[in-house]
Design a protein around this motif. Sequence first.
Motif, PDB file in Angstrom:
ATOM      1  N   CYS A  43       0.816  -1.223   0.000  1.00 26.02           N
ATOM      2  CA  CYS A  43       0.000   0.000   0.000  1.00 26.02           C
ATOM      3  C   CYS A  43       0.851   1.275   0.000  1.00 26.02           C
ATOM      4  O   CYS A  43       0.628   2.159  -0.813  1.00 26.02           O
ATOM      5  CB  CYS A  43      -0.947   0.014   1.197  1.00 26.02           C
ATOM      6  N   HIS A  44       1.796   1.352   0.914  1.00 21.78           N
ATOM      7  CA  HIS A  44       2.624   2.562   1.031  1.00 21.78           C
ATOM      8  C   HIS A  44       4.111   2.231   1.095  1.00 21.78           C
ATOM      9  O   HIS A  44       4.910   3.066   1.481  1.00 21.78           O
ATOM     10  CB  HIS A  44       2.187   3.390   2.246  1.00 21.78           C
ATOM     11  N   TYR A  45       4.451   0.990   0.749  1.00 26.18           N
ATOM     12  CA  TYR A  45       5.836   0.565   0.510  1.00 26.18           C
ATOM     13  C   TYR A  45       6.734   0.548   1.739  1.00 26.18           C
ATOM     14  O   TYR A  45       7.931   0.761   1.626  1.00 26.18           O
ATOM     15  CB  TYR A  45       6.453   1.378  -0.633  1.00 26.18           C
ATOM     16  N   SER A  46       6.183   0.261   2.881  1.00 28.57           N
ATOM     17  CA  SER A  46       7.023   0.029   4.052  1.00 28.57           C
ATOM     18  C   SER A  46       7.644  -1.356   3.933  1.00 28.57           C
ATOM     19  O   SER A  46       7.046  -2.274   3.362  1.00 28.57           O
ATOM     20  CB  SER A  46       6.203   0.116   5.339  1.00 28.57           C
ATOM     21  N   VAL A  47       8.852  -1.506   4.475  1.00 34.94           N
ATOM     22  CA  VAL A  47       9.580  -2.766   4.441  1.00 34.94           C
ATOM     23  C   VAL A  47      10.010  -3.109   5.859  1.00 34.94           C
ATOM     24  O   VAL A  47      10.492  -2.249   6.604  1.00 34.94           O
ATOM     25  CB  VAL A  47      10.815  -2.663   3.509  1.00 34.94           C
ATOM     26  N   PHE A  48       9.823  -4.387   6.228  1.00 36.37           N
ATOM     27  CA  PHE A  48      10.144  -4.889   7.559  1.00 36.37           C
ATOM     28  C   PHE A  48      11.129  -6.040   7.417  1.00 36.37           C
ATOM     29  O   PHE A  48      10.946  -6.910   6.568  1.00 36.37           O
ATOM     30  CB  PHE A  48       8.880  -5.383   8.264  1.00 36.37           C
ATOM     31  N   ASP A  49      12.155  -6.056   8.265  1.00 33.00           N
ATOM     32  CA  ASP A  49      13.201  -7.063   8.172  1.00 33.00           C
ATOM     33  C   ASP A  49      12.962  -8.191   9.172  1.00 33.00           C
ATOM     34  O   ASP A  49      13.071  -7.987  10.384  1.00 33.00           O
ATOM     35  CB  ASP A  49      14.564  -6.432   8.426  1.00 33.00           C
ATOM     36  N   PRO A  50      12.654  -9.405   8.699  1.00 33.72           N
ATOM     37  CA  PRO A  50      12.431 -10.525   9.616  1.00 33.72           C
ATOM     38  C   PRO A  50      13.665 -10.886  10.440  1.00 33.72           C
ATOM     39  O   PRO A  50      13.533 -11.373  11.555  1.00 33.72           O
ATOM     40  CB  PRO A  50      12.059 -11.692   8.697  1.00 33.72           C
ATOM     41  N   LEU A  51      14.860 -10.644   9.896  1.00 36.76           N
ATOM     42  CA  LEU A  51      16.077 -10.980  10.633  1.00 36.76           C
ATOM     43  C   LEU A  51      16.409  -9.941  11.698  1.00 36.76           C
ATOM     44  O   LEU A  51      17.307 -10.153  12.504  1.00 36.76           O
ATOM     45  CB  LEU A  51      17.265 -11.145   9.674  1.00 36.76           C
ATOM     46  N   ARG A  52      15.671  -8.842  11.718  1.00 34.20           N
ATOM     47  CA  ARG A  52      15.821  -7.827  12.763  1.00 34.20           C
ATOM     48  C   ARG A  52      14.526  -7.743  13.565  1.00 34.20           C
ATOM     49  O   ARG A  52      14.079  -6.663  13.939  1.00 34.20           O
ATOM     50  CB  ARG A  52      16.196  -6.490  12.134  1.00 34.20           C
TER      51      ARG A  52
END
Length: 141
Positions: free
Chosen positions: A94-103
């Motif tokens: 939707c608004h291009y946020s990215v989340f890091d599973p390794l963090r």
Amino acid sequence: MAGPAARIAARSDLAGAWDERTFSYGGRPCTLLRLPGPVAGGLSVGGAHYAAFSRVCTHLGCSVNLVRDQEVLAFAFNYRPPQGERHPQLGCPCHYSVFDPLRAGEAVFGKAASPLPRVRLEAREGDLYATGIEPAPEFSG
């Protein structure tokens, strides 16, 4: 926050790093990942590492998805992880946020300011169970 135990997958269903299973817990869509190494809030069993997160973006509540292709992250999300961090990420279309599973689900790019809530995991025999979920933050949008 503790909750009722719910079976979400057999450990054998996630044979390799970055295998994924989606599920619902406490009325929230979630994702379970087998990761290449241990992470904060995750579960390590017999040399395998798992983490589970709510799929509800902490910006405005859209559903995040696992984005495996680095070129898709670069083109569609305008995000190219630093060298050494080029692995699948959880992205909100939707608004291009990215989340890091390794963090531990940390928001690493975009409008989201809070990490994805983590799902507490337990191993029972050959199965994985969800046994709680962190409270959802207020939307940051």
